[in-house]
Write a protein that holds these residues in place. Structure first.
Motif, PDB file in Angstrom:
ATOM      1  N   ASP A   1      -6.761   2.210  -8.942  1.00  0.00           N
ATOM      2  CA  ASP A   1      -7.783   1.473 -10.252  1.00  0.00           C
ATOM      3  C   ASP A   1      -7.310   0.466 -10.482  1.00  0.00           C
ATOM      4  N   LYS A   2      -6.174  -0.020  -9.535  1.00  0.00           N
ATOM      5  CA  LYS A   2      -6.354  -1.574 -10.309  1.00  0.00           C
ATOM      6  C   LYS A   2      -6.910  -3.012  -9.102  1.00  0.00           C
ATOM      7  N   VAL A   3      -7.082  -1.728  -7.528  1.00  0.00           N
ATOM      8  CA  VAL A   3      -7.233  -2.653  -6.265  1.00  0.00           C
ATOM      9  C   VAL A   3      -9.104  -2.240  -6.009  1.00  0.00           C
ATOM     10  N   SER A   4      -9.490  -3.070  -4.944  1.00  0.00           N
ATOM     11  CA  SER A   4     -11.263  -2.282  -4.435  1.00  0.00           C
ATOM     12  C   SER A   4     -10.832  -3.574  -2.989  1.00  0.00           C
ATOM     13  N   ALA A   5     -11.982  -2.432  -2.359  1.00  0.00           N
ATOM     14  CA  ALA A   5     -11.559  -3.804  -0.911  1.00  0.00           C
ATOM     15  C   ALA A   5     -11.687  -4.541  -0.371  1.00  0.00           C
ATOM     16  N   ASP A   6     -12.076  -5.271  -1.774  1.00  0.00           N
ATOM     17  CA  ASP A   6     -12.146  -6.664  -1.487  1.00  0.00           C
ATOM     18  C   ASP A   6     -10.885  -6.984  -1.531  1.00  0.00           C
ATOM     19  N   ASP A   7     -10.148  -6.304  -1.378  1.00  0.00           N
ATOM     20  CA  ASP A   7      -8.344  -7.099  -1.963  1.00  0.00           C
ATOM     21  C   ASP A   7      -7.813  -7.202  -0.689  1.00  0.00           C
ATOM     22  N   PHE A   8      -8.448  -6.409   0.504  1.00  0.00           N
ATOM     23  CA  PHE A   8      -8.196  -5.732   1.594  1.00  0.00           C
ATOM     24  C   PHE A   8      -8.729  -6.633   2.574  1.00  0.00           C
ATOM     25  N   ASP A   9      -7.481  -6.482   3.947  1.00  0.00           N
ATOM     26  CA  ASP A   9      -8.256  -6.738   5.550  1.00  0.00           C
ATOM     27  C   ASP A   9      -8.445  -5.411   6.059  1.00  0.00           C
TER      28      ASP A   9
END
Length: 177
Positions: free
Chosen positions: A60-68
């Motif tokens: 709940d604290k992350v999104s796809a935008d945070d990762f490659d």
């Protein structure tokens, strides 16, 4: 290269977590353990409890935008628990639609089925998922590793722990390592 490893609090097949994790680290990347719940993840060697691993961040604290890239390790219970968590399913769906690479091994594609992102894609998995993948609109093949370029982003899948070398190599290529 920052790669999310999405797992449930228990039930992940340890080697399907640790081998790709180490491959990402060896390639100079940053693996991040993402889980629906904080605390630790109980890994398994098939049906026997193995090591525990600290959760880096909750889903709940992350999104796809945070990762490659995203890795979905298997284990029978792990993806079954993830399928019941709406936040985990939403994360997988958004990641799959982002165009970024997703890699799933063994029973890991169950979460992809639940996220409704296998339609029109060709993938492999543990053989018992064949019918689920077909019923979800995917094409199942019995191959050591399959990289499907059809769809918004590359999908790397493998069948079992014996395929880990090929799985890690293909995932790293798609992650840009």
């Amino acid at each position: 290269m920052r790669i999310a490893f999405l797992v449930a609090s228990e039930g992940v097949e340890q080697v399907e977590l640790t081998d790709p994790w180490q491959a990402v680290k060896d390639a100079g990347g940053e693996p991040v353990l993402v889980c629906p719940k904080p605390g630790e993840v109980q890994a398994f060697n098939h049906l026997t409890a193995a090591d525990t691993f600290p959760v880096d961040v909750t889903v709940d604290k992350v999104s796809a935008d945070d990762f490659d890239g995203l890795v979905l390790p298997g284990g029978v219970a792990n993806p079954d628990f993830l399928r019941l968590d709406s936040g985990a399913v939403a994360f997988v769906k958004s990641f799959s639609q982002s165009g970024k690479p997703v890699a799933a091994i063994c029973h890991g594609p169950w979460t992809l089925v639940e996220a409704d992102v296998v339609r029109g894609r060709t993938l492999t998995s543990w053989p018992s998922l064949r019918t689920d993948i077909k019923n979800a609109g995917g094409t199942w093949v019995d191959e050591q590793v399959r990289v499907c370029e059809e769809g918004p982003g590359p999908l790397v899948t493998s069948r079992k722990p014996d395929d880990l070398k090929a799985f890690c190599d293909a995932a790293l290529r798609e992650f840009g390592a």
